[in-house]
Scaffold this motif. Structure first.
Motif, PDB file in Angstrom:
ATOM      1  N   ALA A 119       0.831  -1.208   0.000  1.00 37.01           N
ATOM      2  CA  ALA A 119       0.000   0.000   0.000  1.00 37.01           C
ATOM      3  C   ALA A 119       0.866   1.258   0.000  1.00 37.01           C
ATOM      4  O   ALA A 119       0.548   2.256  -0.662  1.00 37.01           O
ATOM      5  N   ALA A 120       1.989   1.200   0.727  1.00 34.47           N
ATOM      6  CA  ALA A 120       2.907   2.342   0.771  1.00 34.47           C
ATOM      7  C   ALA A 120       3.515   2.616  -0.593  1.00 34.47           C
ATOM      8  O   ALA A 120       3.677   3.781  -0.992  1.00 34.47           O
ATOM      9  N   ASP A 121       3.848   1.576  -1.313  1.00 35.16           N
ATOM     10  CA  ASP A 121       4.406   1.760  -2.655  1.00 35.16           C
ATOM     11  C   ASP A 121       3.426   2.487  -3.562  1.00 35.16           C
ATOM     12  O   ASP A 121       3.810   3.356  -4.348  1.00 35.16           O
ATOM     13  N   TRP A 152       7.762   2.594   5.069  1.00 37.32           N
ATOM     14  CA  TRP A 152       8.234   2.609   3.675  1.00 37.32           C
ATOM     15  C   TRP A 152       9.670   3.123   3.590  1.00 37.32           C
ATOM     16  O   TRP A 152      10.503   2.537   2.895  1.00 37.32           O
ATOM     17  N   LEU A 153       9.952   4.207   4.316  1.00 37.13           N
ATOM     18  CA  LEU A 153      11.309   4.740   4.328  1.00 37.13           C
ATOM     19  C   LEU A 153      12.277   3.752   4.968  1.00 37.13           C
ATOM     20  O   LEU A 153      13.423   3.606   4.529  1.00 37.13           O
ATOM     21  N   ASP A 154      11.810   3.068   5.996  1.00 36.55           N
ATOM     22  CA  ASP A 154      12.637   2.052   6.651  1.00 36.55           C
ATOM     23  C   ASP A 154      13.018   0.959   5.663  1.00 36.55           C
ATOM     24  O   ASP A 154      14.175   0.501   5.624  1.00 36.55           O
ATOM     25  N   LYS A 155      12.066   0.538   4.835  1.00 34.76           N
ATOM     26  CA  LYS A 155      12.339  -0.486   3.820  1.00 34.76           C
ATOM     27  C   LYS A 155      13.403  -0.018   2.843  1.00 34.76           C
ATOM     28  O   LYS A 155      14.242  -0.815   2.380  1.00 34.76           O
ATOM     29  N   LEU A 156      13.415   1.272   2.556  1.00 40.51           N
ATOM     30  CA  LEU A 156      14.386   1.825   1.613  1.00 40.51           C
ATOM     31  C   LEU A 156      15.726   2.165   2.274  1.00 40.51           C
ATOM     32  O   LEU A 156      16.635   2.656   1.615  1.00 40.51           O
ATOM     33  N   GLY A 157      15.829   1.900   3.571  1.00 43.96           N
ATOM     34  CA  GLY A 157      17.095   2.104   4.258  1.00 43.96           C
ATOM     35  C   GLY A 157      17.208   3.395   5.038  1.00 43.96           C
ATOM     36  O   GLY A 157      18.296   3.734   5.512  1.00 43.96           O
ATOM     37  N   PHE A 158      16.101   4.119   5.198  1.00 40.56           N
ATOM     38  CA  PHE A 158      16.103   5.372   5.964  1.00 40.56           C
ATOM     39  C   PHE A 158      15.267   5.159   7.229  1.00 40.56           C
ATOM     40  O   PHE A 158      14.041   5.258   7.188  1.00 40.56           O
ATOM     41  N   ARG A 159      15.931   4.823   8.323  1.00 37.05           N
ATOM     42  CA  ARG A 159      15.213   4.452   9.546  1.00 37.05           C
ATOM     43  C   ARG A 159      15.001   5.661  10.446  1.00 37.05           C
ATOM     44  O   ARG A 159      15.948   6.335  10.841  1.00 37.05           O
ATOM     45  N   PHE A 160      13.732   5.903  10.769  1.00 37.35           N
ATOM     46  CA  PHE A 160      13.360   6.970  11.692  1.00 37.35           C
ATOM     47  C   PHE A 160      12.526   6.370  12.823  1.00 37.35           C
ATOM     48  O   PHE A 160      11.858   5.358  12.637  1.00 37.35           O
ATOM     49  N   PRO A 161      12.528   6.994  14.009  1.00 36.93           N
ATOM     50  CA  PRO A 161      11.765   6.444  15.143  1.00 36.93           C
ATOM     51  C   PRO A 161      10.259   6.491  14.913  1.00 36.93           C
ATOM     52  O   PRO A 161       9.763   7.292  14.114  1.00 36.93           O
TER      53      PRO A 161
END
Length: 364
Positions: free
Chosen positions: A259-261, A314-323
């Motif tokens: 869904a995020a994609d 979604w950003l986490d999946k792409l390698g950008f991890r935020f809390p």
């Protein structure tokens, strides 16, 4: 899964323990049925245990020779692993995947590897190349022997310290690694240790027990030998339930990412050339090699109704991890402003959002 993915060349990570010896034996015996062209066995010697680790390596090498399978070994610096900051378990895990990456590079570099060659390769590389096989020794997947017990322990560990939706998925059956290029495949995640023992006995397999696995100073060993058994005394089949939770969470997580994609992928624009209406990148963005660029003019995206967390995942999946909660309270993607977390940060200028990682060395 092997046939579904079309994987033809597999590297088996074998430590010499029960689970990995069963893994190697099973895939060697079923190689033809599964349509596998080439199998290799890789062993990583961590240098953490004197004498006994040497015996582990010897067992695996002898097994590989007896089966006629190419054997690859990498030795690590145990002292360096012990002296490094952070968890020894985590350091050893990362070093192990680094070593597998080195083995894969060596395999790719052997243009005429004798052991384990297919008939096509034995008759000459040119025939393979003419058939479109540009890299005959490309490894499709690394197979590891994580089983249901490992999954239950991982779930217990994560629940104990607190976990997000991504963490609830446990150990994934298939994942792409940031360290090594082939997929990592864990075919035994639904197989119990008891089933592996039965398989080993039926096939007269020999394996070695790593004595460090009984050291409860390590968190995973404490969970394996004490905490999880205690839980199962009060909740029978607790380990199976933990594995079931991981399976259900993984299904929900994958649907969320799908869904995020649909929501966010249409907003992605190339970093270069600069998006229309932007004269230059902000200075802090220009210094980064890993950057995701979104153009908010490409769609009015609402972050209400939980979509703020979907953006974070979604950003986490792409390698950008935020809390968790980073984007909470934002009504629209347009509402994002400059923010940072450790090495990751976000910069917004007019209609363009740059999401960056200062430490990464690879571009998306």
């Amino acid at each position: 899964m092997i046939q579904q993915k079309g994987w033809k060349r597999l590297l088996l990570a074998v430590s010499g323990g029960l689970d990995s010896i069963c893994l190697a034996h099973y895939f060697i015996c079923n190689q033809e049925t599964l349509g596998i062209e080439w199998l290799g066995i890789a062993h990583v010697h961590h240098g953490l245990r004197e004498c006994t680790a040497d015996l582990d390596a010897e067992l695996v090498e002898q097994f590989a020779k007896a089966q006629g399978v190419p054997f690859f070994r990498k030795n690590l610096d145990g002292s360096a692993l012990k002296d490094a900051e952070g968890s020894l378990e985590e350091n050893a895990r990362k070093a192990r995947y680094d070593a597998l990456s080195q083995i894969i590079a060596e395999i790719k570099g052997r243009s005429r590897l004798k052991a384990g060659m297919t008939k096509c390769e034995q008759s000459g590389m040119t025939k393979c190349e003419q058939s479109g096989m540009t890299n005959p020794f490309k490894i499709d997947a690394i197979l590891t022997a994580h089983h249901a017990g490992d999954q239950a322990e991982t779930m217990y560990m994560r629940l104990r310290r607190g976990v997000t939706m991504a963490g609830l998925t446990g150990i994934s059956v298939v994942r792409k690694s940031c360290t090594v290029s082939p997929a990592i495949f864990r075919p035994f995640l639904n197989v119990s240790r008891g089933q592996l023992l039965e398989y080993a006995r039926q096939n007269n397999l020999k394996w070695r027990e790593d004595e460090s696995n009984s050291d409860t100073r390590f968190t995973r060993n404490l969970i394996r030998h004490t905490l999880l058994p205690n839980l199962e005394q009060n909740i029978p089949e607790a380990a199976q339930q933990l594995c079931r939770i991981a399976t259900l969470a993984s299904t929900a997580y994958n649907k969320t990412l799908a869904a995020a994609d649909i929501l966010f992928t249409p907003l992605i624009v190339p970093r270069s050339p600069l998006p229309q209406g932007v004269t230059e990148e902000p200075d802090e963005v220009a210094k980064c090699t890993k950057v995701l660029v979104l153009d908010t003019r490409k769609g009015k995206v609402s972050l209400s109704g939980g979509k703020d967390e979907i953006l974070r995942l979604w950003l986490d999946k792409l390698g950008f991890r935020f809390p968790v909660g980073t984007f909470k309270g934002k009504a629209l993607l347009n509402d994002l402003r400059n923010l940072s977390y450790r090495s990751r940060f976000i910069v917004k200028k007019r209609h363009i959002i740059w999401i960056c990682d200062k430490t990464a060395s690879m571009s998306l």
